[in-house]
Scaffold this active site. Structure first.
Site, mmCIF file in Angstrom:
data_model
loop_
_atom_site.group_PDB
_atom_site.id
_atom_site.type_symbol
_atom_site.label_atom_id
_atom_site.label_comp_id
_atom_site.label_asym_id
_atom_site.label_seq_id
_atom_site.Cartn_x
_atom_site.Cartn_y
_atom_site.Cartn_z
ATOM 1 N N HIS A 437 -25.463 -42.782 55.386
ATOM 2 C CA HIS A 437 -26.492 -41.748 55.519
ATOM 3 C C HIS A 437 -27.777 -42.103 54.792
ATOM 4 O O HIS A 437 -28.797 -41.414 54.938
ATOM 5 C CB HIS A 437 -25.957 -40.418 54.984
ATOM 6 N N ASP A 441 -29.875 -41.248 59.933
ATOM 7 C CA ASP A 441 -29.917 -39.786 59.926
ATOM 8 C C ASP A 441 -28.836 -39.224 60.850
ATOM 9 O O ASP A 441 -28.323 -39.918 61.740
ATOM 10 C CB ASP A 441 -31.293 -39.283 60.366
#
Length: 466
Positions: A437, A441
């Site tokens: 992450h 995204d």
């Protein structure tokens, strides 16, 4: 009369056998960052004759298993490192006495170990001890397996051998011991008849003078089914050093958990379109290319399309920079003989379906024989792991650092789904994308899986590039 000088004669030496210098077998350099290896399986034993270039032993590195060949032809005189022991690069692990194979063929024991005395008359045959029994149909018993055979009083021909060339491995003996039925408990002493009636034991000692029974040990207490439990079978422990490959896998998994911000997103795919294409063309595909058409090539091609649309999933973090790759080197997770390995398919964007399937098949065979090279496992921009072949319905795979994404495939199950307002049965598969992450995204991760779903459910997109 002239004086004669004494005649000097060279000193006579007793006849002696000139023995050639021993040749050492050393651990070779198997990678830039690899300084220690673990001894795997010895393919030869002390006293065996070996040919030059013949594999002597398998060693495990942090990335794969490697075979060490014999540097010269001769007799393997000594083994300094046993199985599962560790050795450093350059360390001597065995010695070879150079020499040609003995006359009469056969790579058996050294000719020097055979007596030159005349053969005596054959004596009456006697049963061979368990330690000298061959495995299976003339196979070879590995040293570790022989020790277990001796400990349990077994013969090599009692245990099925599964090693290469009919070799009996330690794992074969362990599996045989565990599958053997336990010895029945000794039966009670037969009752004897006395003039005043039958008794329950052969002893004539009055019951009042019988000594009290010793208390049962925890290992002898009855189990649920009433049988006595032996500590050697049900309560034993075996301590084995962690293999180099397993240590590396563990370290990299922990590294991924500690350094990356991992998150997993899921989707499900209707596999009916791909299954229809596969069933329609699998026969002609196999006849033309000599390899079966599997599902992995479809997902590899679908991943190429998804990685092009979402390049962050194909990128990696290097120091304070994000490195985007303009190529797709996809790793395929394969269960090998020593654990899970991930060989890399280079430039999948340029590979055909047949090339993908052929490469995966070759890597799977090499992994089963522990013959993958470290170079086969290095690099990679993305990974596909198919837990469905083991029956997994859903999982959250862990990324392979420094990669930023891994696609998890799962088993195909028929489930009711809604199509055009009707409930129908379709072969469905859950897919999972675990991603870092820090650079990927949630929108990109969901879009990536959606692309995989669209391409698999409509395979024509792979050829029309839409």
């Amino acid at each position: 009369m002239p004086r004669r000088h004494p005649t000097f004669r060279p000193l006579e030496r007793k006849s002696e056998t000139i023995v050639s210098d021993l040749v050492s077998v050393e651990v070779p350099t198997v990678g830039e960052s690899i300084s220690e290896v673990q001894i795997g399986q010895w393919l030869k034993s002390e006293g065996d004759h070996v040919a030059a270039g013949e594999d002597l032993v398998e060693i495990e590195t942090e990335k794969a298993s490697v075979q060490i060949p014999a540097p010269v032809a001769g007799v393997l005189t000594s083994i300094q490192k046993k199985e599962e022991e560790f050795a450093t690069v350059g360390e001597v692990i065995a010695s070879i006495q150079p020499g040609e194979a003995p006359a009469g063929g056969g790579g058996g024991k050294s000719a020097s170990s055979q007596s030159a005395a005349p053969t005596p008359a054959p004596a009456a045959p006697s049963p061979a001890p368990a330690s000298s029994a061959p495995a299976g149909k003339g196979g070879f018993v590995m040293p570790a397996a022989q020790r277990l055979l001796d400990e349990h009083g077994l013969r090599g021909d009692q245990v099925p051998a599964t090693g290469p060339g009919g070799r009996l491995l330690k794992e074969d003996v362990v599996a045989y011991i565990r599958s053997r039925p336990t010895d029945p408990a000794p039966s009670a002493a037969p009752a004897t008849t006395r003039p005043d009636g039958p008794t329950t034991a052969a002893s004539t000692t009055p019951a009042a003078f019988q000594p009290p029974a010793a208390p049962m040990t925890p290992a002898q207490r009855p189990t649920i089914d009433g049988s006595l439990m032996t500590s050697s079978l049900h309560r034993g422990e075996e301590v084995k050093p962690m293999s180099m490959l397993r240590r590396t896998i563990a370290a990299r998994l922990v590294e991924a958990q500690q350094t990356a911000a991992l998150l997993t997103t899921f989707n499900e795919i209707n596999m009916q379109p791909v299954m229809d294409i596969r069933n329609k063309y699998k026969q002609s595909f196999h006849e033309k290319h000599g390899v079966k058409l599997g599902f992995m090539s479809f997902f590899a091609k679908a991943s190429v399309e998804a990685l092009r649309r979402f390049p962050a999933v194909n990128a990696e973090i290097r120091d304070a920079n994000i490195v985007y790759k303009n190529y797709q080197d996809i790793g395929i997770a394969i269960g090998g003989g020593k654990g899970l390995v991930v060989p890399i398919l280079r430039n999948v964007e340029r590979m055909s379906f047949a090339e993908i399937e052929r490469s995966i098949g070759d890597y799977a065979r090499q992994a089963g024989e522990n013959r993958l090279q470290p170079a086969d496992l290095m690099g990679g921009t993305f990974t596909i792991s198919n837990g469905g072949i083991y029956g997994s319905l859903l999982s959250t795979p862990i990324v392979n650092p420094p990669q930023s994404g891994i696609l998890g495939l799962h088993s195909i199950q028929e489930r009711p789904v809604a199509e055009d307002g009707q409930v129908v049965i379709r072969p469905m598969m859950y897919v999972a994308l675990t991603y870092d992450h820090r650079i990927v995204d949630g929108r990109e991760a969901v879009g990536f899986l959606t692309t995989i779903k669209e391409v698999i459910e409509d395979p024509a997109r792979m050829f029309l590039e839409v």
